[in-house]
Design a protein around this motif. Structure first.
Motif, mmCIF file in Angstrom:
data_model
loop_
_atom_site.group_PDB
_atom_site.id
_atom_site.type_symbol
_atom_site.label_atom_id
_atom_site.label_comp_id
_atom_site.label_asym_id
_atom_site.label_seq_id
_atom_site.Cartn_x
_atom_site.Cartn_y
_atom_site.Cartn_z
ATOM 1 N N ALA A 160 0.818 -1.219 0.000
ATOM 2 C CA ALA A 160 0.000 0.000 0.000
ATOM 3 C C ALA A 160 0.847 1.262 0.000
ATOM 4 N N ASP A 161 2.064 1.165 0.510
ATOM 5 C CA ASP A 161 2.875 2.367 0.699
ATOM 6 C C ASP A 161 4.201 2.222 -0.051
ATOM 7 N N GLU A 162 4.301 2.919 -1.152
ATOM 8 C CA GLU A 162 5.487 2.785 -2.018
ATOM 9 C C GLU A 162 6.737 3.390 -1.413
ATOM 10 N N ARG A 163 6.581 4.089 -0.293
ATOM 11 C CA ARG A 163 7.761 4.720 0.310
ATOM 12 C C ARG A 163 8.550 3.740 1.171
ATOM 13 N N ILE A 164 7.965 2.593 1.461
ATOM 14 C CA ILE A 164 8.626 1.651 2.380
ATOM 15 C C ILE A 164 9.823 0.980 1.711
ATOM 16 N N VAL A 165 10.956 1.021 2.409
ATOM 17 C CA VAL A 165 12.181 0.371 1.958
ATOM 18 C C VAL A 165 12.674 -0.487 3.128
ATOM 19 N N LEU A 166 13.056 -1.718 2.850
ATOM 20 C CA LEU A 166 13.497 -2.631 3.903
ATOM 21 C C LEU A 166 14.992 -2.887 3.780
ATOM 22 N N LEU A 167 15.717 -2.551 4.851
ATOM 23 C CA LEU A 167 17.161 -2.791 4.902
ATOM 24 C C LEU A 167 17.407 -3.894 5.922
ATOM 25 N N SER A 168 18.106 -4.930 5.503
ATOM 26 C CA SER A 168 18.357 -6.048 6.410
ATOM 27 C C SER A 168 19.857 -6.212 6.597
ATOM 28 N N GLY A 169 20.243 -6.533 7.822
ATOM 29 C CA GLY A 169 21.660 -6.729 8.120
ATOM 30 C C GLY A 169 22.073 -8.176 7.977
ATOM 31 N N ASP A 170 21.878 -8.715 6.794
ATOM 32 C CA ASP A 170 22.288 -10.084 6.479
ATOM 33 C C ASP A 170 21.687 -11.121 7.418
ATOM 34 N N ILE A 171 20.429 -10.937 7.774
ATOM 35 C CA ILE A 171 19.718 -12.011 8.474
ATOM 36 C C ILE A 171 18.354 -12.176 7.817
ATOM 37 N N GLY A 172 17.595 -13.146 8.350
ATOM 38 C CA GLY A 172 16.272 -13.387 7.789
ATOM 39 C C GLY A 172 16.379 -14.154 6.478
ATOM 40 N N ASN A 173 17.248 -15.165 6.465
ATOM 41 C CA ASN A 173 17.378 -16.012 5.294
ATOM 42 C C ASN A 173 15.989 -16.517 4.879
ATOM 43 N N ARG A 174 15.557 -16.192 3.679
ATOM 44 C CA ARG A 174 14.262 -16.597 3.098
ATOM 45 C C ARG A 174 13.071 -15.871 3.713
ATOM 46 N N LEU A 175 13.272 -15.217 4.852
ATOM 47 C CA LEU A 175 12.150 -14.574 5.530
ATOM 48 C C LEU A 175 11.508 -13.521 4.635
ATOM 49 N N PHE A 176 12.345 -12.844 3.831
ATOM 50 C CA PHE A 176 11.835 -11.719 3.045
ATOM 51 C C PHE A 176 11.724 -12.065 1.552
ATOM 52 N N ASP A 177 11.665 -13.359 1.254
ATOM 53 C CA ASP A 177 11.592 -13.756 -0.163
ATOM 54 C C ASP A 177 10.401 -13.108 -0.873
ATOM 55 N N THR A 178 9.259 -13.103 -0.213
ATOM 56 C CA THR A 178 8.072 -12.523 -0.854
ATOM 57 C C THR A 178 8.259 -11.023 -1.057
ATOM 58 N N PHE A 179 8.789 -10.366 -0.023
ATOM 59 C CA PHE A 179 9.025 -8.927 -0.126
ATOM 60 C C PHE A 179 9.967 -8.637 -1.296
ATOM 61 N N ARG A 180 11.058 -9.381 -1.373
ATOM 62 C CA ARG A 180 12.055 -9.141 -2.425
ATOM 63 C C ARG A 180 11.475 -9.378 -3.804
ATOM 64 N N GLU A 181 10.643 -10.425 -3.894
ATOM 65 C CA GLU A 181 10.034 -10.741 -5.172
ATOM 66 C C GLU A 181 9.109 -9.628 -5.629
ATOM 67 N N ARG A 182 8.312 -9.128 -4.669
ATOM 68 C CA ARG A 182 7.319 -8.123 -5.029
ATOM 69 C C ARG A 182 7.918 -6.736 -5.194
ATOM 70 N N PHE A 183 8.938 -6.451 -4.387
ATOM 71 C CA PHE A 183 9.491 -5.082 -4.391
ATOM 72 C C PHE A 183 11.012 -5.133 -4.537
ATOM 73 N N PRO A 184 11.475 -5.603 -5.684
ATOM 74 C CA PRO A 184 12.933 -5.824 -5.824
ATOM 75 C C PRO A 184 13.756 -4.556 -5.642
ATOM 76 N N THR A 185 13.197 -3.400 -5.905
ATOM 77 C CA THR A 185 13.998 -2.174 -5.759
ATOM 78 C C THR A 185 13.899 -1.605 -4.357
ATOM 79 N N ARG A 186 13.114 -2.258 -3.493
ATOM 80 C CA ARG A 186 12.922 -1.681 -2.156
ATOM 81 C C ARG A 186 13.407 -2.614 -1.038
#
Lengths: 309, 276
Positions: free
Chosen positions: A15-41
């Motif tokens: 819903a909010d295009e301003r959201i950007v997620l920065l991860s410190g090399d954790i969450g292996n696979r946790l953010f797969d859906t996020f990355r797939e949907r919002f590869p630039t964010r």
């Protein structure tokens, strides 16, 4: 809770295009859906939390809504200057998310414990400190943080925390959520130890004492109206937190109480000691050592109000 | 585009004002301010796409003075460039004033980040570069750092990240004046070879005489080369540049010039009229 975070951030980013997620090399696979949907964010910022936190400030200064995410001590105390200067001094809406807070990573040792984070972070001007009690509070906490004009810190557990709310509760920054009504004593949970406070309330009920239990998810700003009422109404107010008794919610409430004129019920502080817990062990074992179990909290309250057996 | 000869004149004017402000306010870091002024001028009157009338235009280029202790150099540059009334400079470091010894975010229009603690400007600039990429803006980010600042670990975290993400909108300038607060920067920490370190980290690194205005102007004006590498300009500079008795004398990291020294400095800089 981390799964709840991944689901919530993905939903919010839709819903909010301003959201950007920065991860410190954790969450292996946790953010797969996020990355797939919002590869630039989505950015895996590597094992470089200072840079991640500074970059979050730069993103926010450019009008975006960045979240930083890693294990709590590395999201917080490792980069305390970046939080203080880049985020809080700039007063930009970065959301810092720490996962595995308190003793969630008990067995990994004190490098991975975080029992000082709230005490340090709540000193910083402009920062809102949120400690959701269970997975159901995570989404609402994120949503609430997004409405703030300035920065927020969200302190999460890890996984498998007891369910407190069957569905996402109404959640407002600075307003505790009553999760059990009671009339004799009041227990304030900070984050995942709200479940311990509920256990304590059941113990107290067996002893004929009625306890109100509150998810005090906002440590800063404190729900002062609630505290003023609670210290006048109850025989004791207890704080239950997986955080050092120095600096956490108990300290925050004690500070408020010292500044506040009015009825002053006894304050019972249940937290971790001023010590590193260096022995190996599980979170449950460490909580027992710290007196952070339902029976231990109940006994401490009973002793304090003179109802000890 | 301002002619290079004019840039040199602007730089001399800024230096004279900076020396005077240090005297009036009694504030240190004069040597550090003087060494980076040519870099500031070459950028602010060069490639930086900014409009002082619209200082918050989302498409603007960003300039971050990461070595915040050179605040007077930034303040005078911004005033000269038309971001605010130069009369405001008279309030520098006064009680309740808008211009502290280290710049605050937008303390005056044109200040893009609060700096003073070293090693913060580059990560912030990288965040701005990511934001520009996400929002498909062509903005670039210029960061001015000191050599001593390159001792901060956060600089090298950022140095590892930017090439990985091909953030070639970023231009770092290092004011390599060979001094830090209490000694020679190459002796206190093994900075040399500084350009080589950045190159090894994947940056497009070049070295330039930081006071050769045409060379500096050419270096900061160069467009990305298409390789995706971010750029770093290692500018060899002289601490206290422009005032003979301050040049390469590290006492001027902290010393405050007397009224007489201000007069002498202004004469040397071709700006004899003392305002203070």
């Amino acid at each position: 809770m981390r799964n709840a975070f991944a689901a919530a951030i993905t939903a919010l980013a839709t819903a909010d295009e301003r959201i950007v997620l920065l991860s410190g090399d954790i969450g292996n696979r946790l953010f797969d859906t996020f990355r797939e949907r919002f590869p630039t964010r989505f950015y895996n910022c590597g094992v470089a939390e200072a840079n991640m936190t500074g970059m979050a400030a730069g993103l926010a200064l450019s009008g975006l809504r960045p979240f930083t995410y890693t294990i709590t001590p590395f999201a917080t105390t490792r980069v305390i200057e970046q939080i203080r200067v880049d985020i809080c001094y700039h007063d930009v809406p970065v959301v810092i998310v720490g996962t595995g807070s308190g003793l969630s990573y008990a067995s990994l040792g004190p490098t991975h414990h975080s029992c000082e984070d709230v005490g340090i972070l709540r000193c910083f001007p402009n920062l809102t400190v949120l400690c959701p009690a269970d997975s159901a509070e995570v989404g609402p906490a994120l949503e609430a943080a997004l409405t703030l004009p300035g920065p927020a810190y969200i302190r999460l557990g890890k996984k498998g925390e007891p369910v407190i709310h069957e569905s996402p509760p109404p959640f407002a920054v600075g307003k505790g959520i009553v999760v059990r009504e009671g009339t004799d004593v009041c227990l304030l949970g900070m984050g995942t130890t709200t479940a311990v406070a509920l256990e304590a309330a059941r113990e107290l009920a067996a002893r004929g004492l009625s306890a109100r239990v509150v998810s005090m998810h906002t440590v800063k700003p404190l729900d002062e109206a609630f505290l003023a009422d609670a210290f006048g109404r109850f025989r004791a107010v207890a704080v239950v937190e997986e955080h050092s008794v120095i600096g956490g919610l108990g300290s925050a409430v004690a500070e408020w109480r010292a500044r506040h004129d009015g009825p002053q019920a006894p304050l019972v502080a249940c937290g971790t000691p001023d010590a590193f817990i260096s022995a190996a062990g599980s979170q449950a074992w460490m909580r027992e050592q710290c007196g952070l179990t339902g029976p231990a909290v109940a006994a401490k309250i009973l002793a304090r109000i003179g109802n000890a057996p | 585009m301002t002619a290079v000869a004019d840039l040199t004149a602007i730089a001399a004017r800024i230096r004279a004002r900076v020396v005077e402000m240090s005297h009036v306010a009694g504030t240190p870091h004069l040597g550090s301010s003087l060494s980076c002024i040519d870099l500031l001028v070459a950028t602010y009157w060069g490639p930086l796409r900014i409009d002082p009338q619209h200082p918050l235009d989302p498409d603007r280029d960003r300039f971050i003075l990461s070595k915040g202790h050179a605040a007077t150099a930034l303040y005078v540059t911004l005033a000269e460039r038309g971001f605010f009334d130069p009369a405001l400079l008279d309030t520098y470091d006064t009680d309740g004033g808008a211009l502290p010894e280290h710049p605050g975010l937008q303390c005056v229009p044109g200040v893009e980040a609060a700096t003073g603690s070293l090693g913060h400007g580059l990560p912030i600039a990288l965040g701005m570069a990511l934001a520009a990429r996400i929002e498909r803006r062509s903005a670039r980010q210029f960061v001015l750092m000191s050599d001593g600042e390159c001792e901060e670990g956060s600089v090298w975290e950022a140095a590892l990240f930017a090439p990985a993400q091909k953030l070639d909108s970023v231009v770092v300038m290092i004011d390599y004046n060979k001094w830090q607060a209490t000694g020679r920067s190459d002796e206190i920490m093994a900075l040399a070879p500084l350009a080589g370190k950045w190159r090894a980290f994947g940056w497009d690194a070049c070295e330039v005489d930081g006071h050769d205005m045409p060379a500096v102007h050419a270096a900061v004006s160069r467009e990305p080369d298409g390789s995706g590498r971010p750029r770093v300009i290692v500018a060899h500079t002289v601490k206290g540049k422009g005032v003979s008795f301050m040049e390469d004398d590290n006492n001027w990291h902290y010393r405050i010039p007397t009224a007489d020294e201000v007069r002498k400095a202004r004469v040397e800089l071709g700006q004899p009229e003392v305002r203070a």
